[in-house]
Design an enzyme around this catalytic site. Sequence first.
Site, PDB file in Angstrom:
ATOM      1  N   HIS A 174       0.894  -0.947   0.149  1.00 26.99           N
ATOM      2  CA  HIS A 174       0.101   0.006   0.157  1.00 26.99           C
ATOM      3  C   HIS A 174       0.809   1.240  -0.224  1.00 26.99           C
ATOM      4  CE1 HIS A 174       0.605  -0.043   4.407  1.00 26.99           C
ATOM      5  NE2 HIS A 174      -0.102   1.244   4.630  1.00 26.99           N
ATOM      6  N   HIS A 236       7.631  -2.287   1.654  1.00 22.49           N
ATOM      7  CA  HIS A 236       7.490  -0.944   1.578  1.00 22.49           C
ATOM      8  C   HIS A 236       8.692  -0.148   1.077  1.00 22.49           C
ATOM      9  CE1 HIS A 236       3.722  -1.942   2.943  1.00 22.49           C
ATOM     10  NE2 HIS A 236       3.787  -1.464   4.135  1.00 22.49           N
ATOM     11  N   LYS A 321       9.394   1.050  15.078  1.00 21.04           N
ATOM     12  CA  LYS A 321       7.784   1.363  16.025  1.00 21.04           C
ATOM     13  C   LYS A 321       8.469   1.709  17.252  1.00 21.04           C
ATOM     14  CE  LYS A 321       4.903  -2.011  13.905  1.00 21.04           C
ATOM     15  NZ  LYS A 321       3.965  -1.160  13.108  1.00 21.04           N
ATOM     16  N   LYS A 326       5.421   9.906  14.044  1.00 22.95           N
ATOM     17  CA  LYS A 326       5.249   9.158  12.869  1.00 22.95           C
ATOM     18  C   LYS A 326       5.674   9.908  11.661  1.00 22.95           C
ATOM     19  CE  LYS A 326       1.999   6.714   9.781  1.00 22.95           C
ATOM     20  NZ  LYS A 326       2.268   5.318   9.956  1.00 22.95           N
TER      21      LYS A 326
HETATM   22  C1  BG6 Z   1       1.779  -2.168   7.433  1.00 30.93           C
HETATM   23  C2  BG6 Z   1       2.716  -2.797   8.193  1.00 30.93           C
HETATM   24  O1  BG6 Z   1       2.254  -2.922   6.017  1.00 30.93           O
HETATM   25  O2  BG6 Z   1       2.064  -0.826   7.276  1.00 30.93           O
HETATM   26  C3  BG6 Z   1       2.141  -2.135   9.798  1.00 30.93           C
HETATM   27  O3  BG6 Z   1       2.362  -4.200   8.674  1.00 30.93           O
HETATM   28  C4  BG6 Z   1       2.615  -0.719   9.584  1.00 30.93           C
HETATM   29  O4  BG6 Z   1       3.265  -2.685  10.947  1.00 30.93           O
HETATM   30  C5  BG6 Z   1       1.774  -0.197   8.558  1.00 30.93           C
HETATM   31  O5  BG6 Z   1       2.185  -0.067  11.035  1.00 30.93           O
HETATM   32  C6  BG6 Z   1       2.040   1.328   8.329  1.00 30.93           C
HETATM   33  O6  BG6 Z   1       1.234   1.797   7.500  1.00 30.93           O
HETATM   34  P1  BG6 Z   1       0.769   3.277   7.478  1.00 30.93           P
HETATM   35  O7  BG6 Z   1       0.213   3.369   6.081  1.00 30.93           O
HETATM   36  O8  BG6 Z   1       0.097   3.458   8.371  1.00 30.93           O
HETATM   37  O9  BG6 Z   1       2.296   4.093   7.178  1.00 30.93           O
END
Ligand code: BG6
Length: 460
Positions: A174, A236, A321, A326
């Site tokens: 994603h 990612h 984490k 963030k």
């Molecule tokens: C997911 C991970 O693919 O992406 C999670 O499994 C992570 O651990 C998440 O928290 C983060 O996604 P975003 O879009 O909130 O940055």
Amino acid sequence: MKPAVIVIFGITGDLSKRKLLPALYRLFTEEMLPLDTKIIGVSRRDLNIDELLGSVELCVLENDNVCDPEGIARLRAALSAFKLEPNTDEDYHALRAHLDALDESQPRERIFYMSIPPSAYTPIVEHLASSGLNDERSRLLLEKPFGYDLKSAEALIGVVKNHFTEPQIYRIDHYLAKETAQNLLTFRLHNPIFTPLWNNDHIERVVISAREKLGVESRSDFYDHTGALRDLIQSHLMQLLALVMMDIPASMSSHDIHLSKQYFLEQLLPADPAQAERAQYDSYRDEVQNPDSTTETYAKVHLKHSAERWQGVDLILETGKAMPEKSTSISIEFKSPGAQHRNSLTFQVQPNEGIRLELTVKEPGFESTMRQAALDFTYKTMFADEKHIDAYERVLVDAVRADQALFASATEVLATWRLLQPVIDQWAKDSHDLVIYPGGTVPVLPATPSPAAASGTSST
Ligand code: BG6
């Protein structure tokens, strides 16, 4: 866009509640999917759709968090439940009969969304195929991680490929569907002043960092088995790296984008374990109730590329984490021989998506005092009136319109596992290097040896 039926396995799970259902609500509210799209939530138990919707924060993607009752009504009308036992043949035949009956009013593309851990989707994929639900109308949407290491990824990819063809398989990453990630290609293609700088004559290092404030929350089992390297770096961050550094594709077609990415990833050198670092936040073991866990909640790897264009450029991927805040960003740091400050170009992926160029300027006054100043823009201010599309909205729309550009190909997935395998192997052997950091801070890591020192060679 042809109408579709989206069959979601794992509709009551965490991902579905946090991401998929809010994205579907938005798509129905904004009428971004054909109105006769149907959503079927598959569950082992009798599923009450109203209770399910009532347990979800559906409108988190709205600026004001306020739901549009019409959007909810449309989603509710499209959504139904189907009870299925994953290992029972007859249930798949019943599902097929159900889908065939739906087709009588309007033929639909069939999208099977595996919102479940990969370990659970093999039997489902096999049953879908044996009940004939893998014909050319069918597409399979798969959630990461695609495997646990290179070997298991090969096995998993193999199983799926036995039953579905590559054009039918959509491996979700994603991050590729996030606005800034997509803008990387547009940026590179349409800002030719940067093109001559995109090589090792000018770029010193590229740093991709994805820091999260949250800890593992309710995903202890999954996370303790996975860790930061597999959870974010393998997927990612590797994908973002490829988008920033790959050769510009011959066209923006899905085929050409994948070709460039694949070519780039296959020329990366395997990660050097001596250059990899890991850490775990202090309350993690209590949270996952595993006092001996050596799972990393923070990971950092340095990579090098073998192509002449990128030789010597340090490529750093970092994620963690329970960090102070963030923030996901991609920083291109330029060489600056003799200069006090470095120019850098940063793509802020989230939050506050935007682009920032750091320049060196003279402070006003008689003295020649230099300092850094930034030219920047954020999407929020520049496009205040435009609609912002969430990554999962795009994942769903692209799957319905059969556009694979923002999904990961099998070759890419295998290339990224191959690159990280030396670190995976080393970390499995020995955990003395695991640093414990206080939650809410950035881990203080021992100085990383230079690549030469790490490999035991001397530069003299
Ligand atoms: C997911 C991970 O693919 O992406 C999670 O499994 C992570 O651990 C998440 O928290 C983060 O996604 P975003 O879009 O909130 O940055």
